[in-house]
Design an enzyme around this catalytic site. Sequence first.
Site, short mmCIF file in Angstrom:
data_model
loop_
_atom_site.label_atom_id
_atom_site.label_comp_id
_atom_site.label_asym_id
_atom_site.label_seq_id
_atom_site.Cartn_x
_atom_site.Cartn_y
_atom_site.Cartn_z
N GLU A 60 0.81 -1.22 0.00
CA GLU A 60 0.00 0.00 0.00
C GLU A 60 0.84 1.26 0.00
O GLU A 60 0.45 2.28 -0.57
CB GLU A 60 -0.96 0.01 1.20
CG GLU A 60 -2.12 -0.98 1.06
CD GLU A 60 -1.75 -2.41 1.46
OE1 GLU A 60 -0.64 -2.60 2.01
OE2 GLU A 60 -2.56 -3.33 1.23
N HIS A 129 -10.84 -5.76 9.68
CA HIS A 129 -11.41 -5.47 8.36
C HIS A 129 -12.78 -4.80 8.46
O HIS A 129 -13.56 -4.87 7.53
CB HIS A 129 -11.57 -6.76 7.54
CG HIS A 129 -10.30 -7.45 7.20
ND1 HIS A 129 -9.50 -8.04 8.13
CD2 HIS A 129 -9.67 -7.64 6.02
CE1 HIS A 129 -8.45 -8.58 7.55
NE2 HIS A 129 -8.52 -8.34 6.26
#
Lengths: 338, 356
Positions: A60, A129
């Site tokens: 990322e 998540h």
Amino acid sequence: MAKHRYADALALALGEEMDKDDSVFIIGEEVGQYLGTLQVTKGFLAKYGPNRVVDTPISEVGIIGLGIGSAMAGLRPVCEMMRLDFSLPAYDQIVQHAAKIRYMFGGQFKVPMVIRGPSGVGRQLSAQHSQALEVLFAHIPGLKVVVPATPADAYGLTKAAIRDDNPVVIIEALRMYFEKPEALEAIQPGLSEIPEGDDWIANIGEAKVLREGKDVTLIGYSTMTISCLRAANLLAQEGISAEVIDLRSLLPLDMATPLASIKKTHRAVVVQEQWGMYGIAAEISAQIAERGFYDLDAPVQRVTGAFVPMPYSKALESLAYPHEEDIVVAAKRTLGGK
Amino acid sequence: MARAATAAPPASHATAKNGSGKEADLDIKKLDAKKYLRFYEQMVHIREFEELCDHAFRQGTHGIGGYLHLYSGEEAIAVGIIGAMDVENGDAFIGHYRDHAYALAAGSEPGEVMAEICGKATGCSKGKGGSMHICDAKLGFYGGYGIVGGNVPIALGLAWAIKYRGENRVCACFFGDGSMNQGGFHETLNMAQLYKVPALFVLENNGYAMGTSIERSHANPNLASRVESYAMEYHVINGQNIFEVHEQVAAIVESMRTNPRPVFLEMKTYRYHGHGAADTQVTQSTYRSREEVEDWKTHRDPIRLAEQALMEAEILTEEERERIHTEAVEAAKAALKFSDDSPDPSPDELLTDVYV
């Protein structure tokens, strides 16, 4: 007006902007060959090729850094985070670089990039998540943060974000992704409609009255806007008329729309999906207190999620974020109920 | 071929071979005399600029606050590499917080750089960035960054844009040895090699990440070899010798234009000042000796080495040498005067430039 699912509206917006502008490209994990983890970019690789639909390693920091540099050089990258939770390794790139580059170089550069991905709770994805991390972005000068709740805004705000010359984070409502148009229409007619033609896009920084009412103002964003509409339906059954405001954008934040509503209803409930501590609802409430105190007939109520990491079990998870019933209780509290 | 190391990396920083022009295989007389005179002059100007910054910081009356990281000792790298690029026609470069020299080497106005360091309205970043955030968009300088390693992923994007548009440009990214221990560095190098973007990764290995030596921070002190794990081409170059720096890098840059790919350079160098202005003789004594600093200054100073070689090759005369030094001192003073005569940023500027 055509009716769409939220995820399809995202795909439509991305595709249209890529068709319109060669400098727009999509980069992220599994966006190409895998057809997108949630199929938003299905068919894109075949149509636009690997230069504009870029599969990446699970990196990322590299994805966001590539986005920043290419944006400074004049491209319009759309960096997809498979889930917005995964942007955290790149938080330094977003906060220390993307957000600050224009200011700390005295306006010499612009960073027209988009960071987007699904966010939020309620899919049994447990602690790592299931976060609603918009607070972490909306606190940072130099970023814009949009929070589409409806298919129309998933479409219109995505297009607006891509065309914006600033770094824009799109907080996508995962729980809305695959809601069928019929289900949305059952909550409120028109909720799944996207305006057609004339190249309509949304204006970043404008809140919207989604339902008019006179007794209490319910203020939400993202999935919580939909919960507010459901709550308004329940309240209506009891003869209470609730106005629902969808914030749509957290940064910039339109307070004029909620303040005008409160002038009319004299009561406000602010709803946030996750942690209330130092949160979005706290900011809205504080601004109402500062700027609309004398319009209020009752203390502002916040409805927020439990201050815990998200549990896995459906039984526990369901207790950890607000439901329309919680909003109803809070609305009644402003009206003198218990 | 993925791997093309041109020099066997030295075993450790301390034993790096740092010869003068004489020791290299380069025949100075066959090189472009005009160009190297210009490089020499640029190095002297940068040195005098940095030394005056140090002086002005300690005087405390010119507006320099915060951090001040000086480039003295490393001049041949910025000058030799940026001198190998076409900054007026789309080549890009990006640096870290020891960044004054990049702008000066590219041809930025010294007064605007000094005014930025002093926080003035006339600074290149309008006084909003300071010493660590010098930039010059028109010369492809995408700025200096204050977070160790933070500029490296951005360089990936600058190089990606070149590839995306199919241009035969390159992007140089300068960083220090400390950056190599940041995670983003490794994500970037992997992706750069995966996508074959024209990025020149320039490691300025000056031996220390702030006060921590290579030996105390890198499990493998042979830094260039760390990029072997990304199958990336790398070269180890004596960063103190302008002739070696420029001749080698110019050839690499030209080859990157026709054969786009990332290349990693380890430049062996040394900084004379502390990490920043707050790193005093006292704090420096915790990690390096005065003898070590003096040894580099005496035997491996980039300006002195260039001077010797150019004079021996009869390219530089004593008269010219004196003129260049005198002018460099005057230019630095003029930059500081420009800054001193400049206004502070207006209060209106506080809230501008946050958004486009």
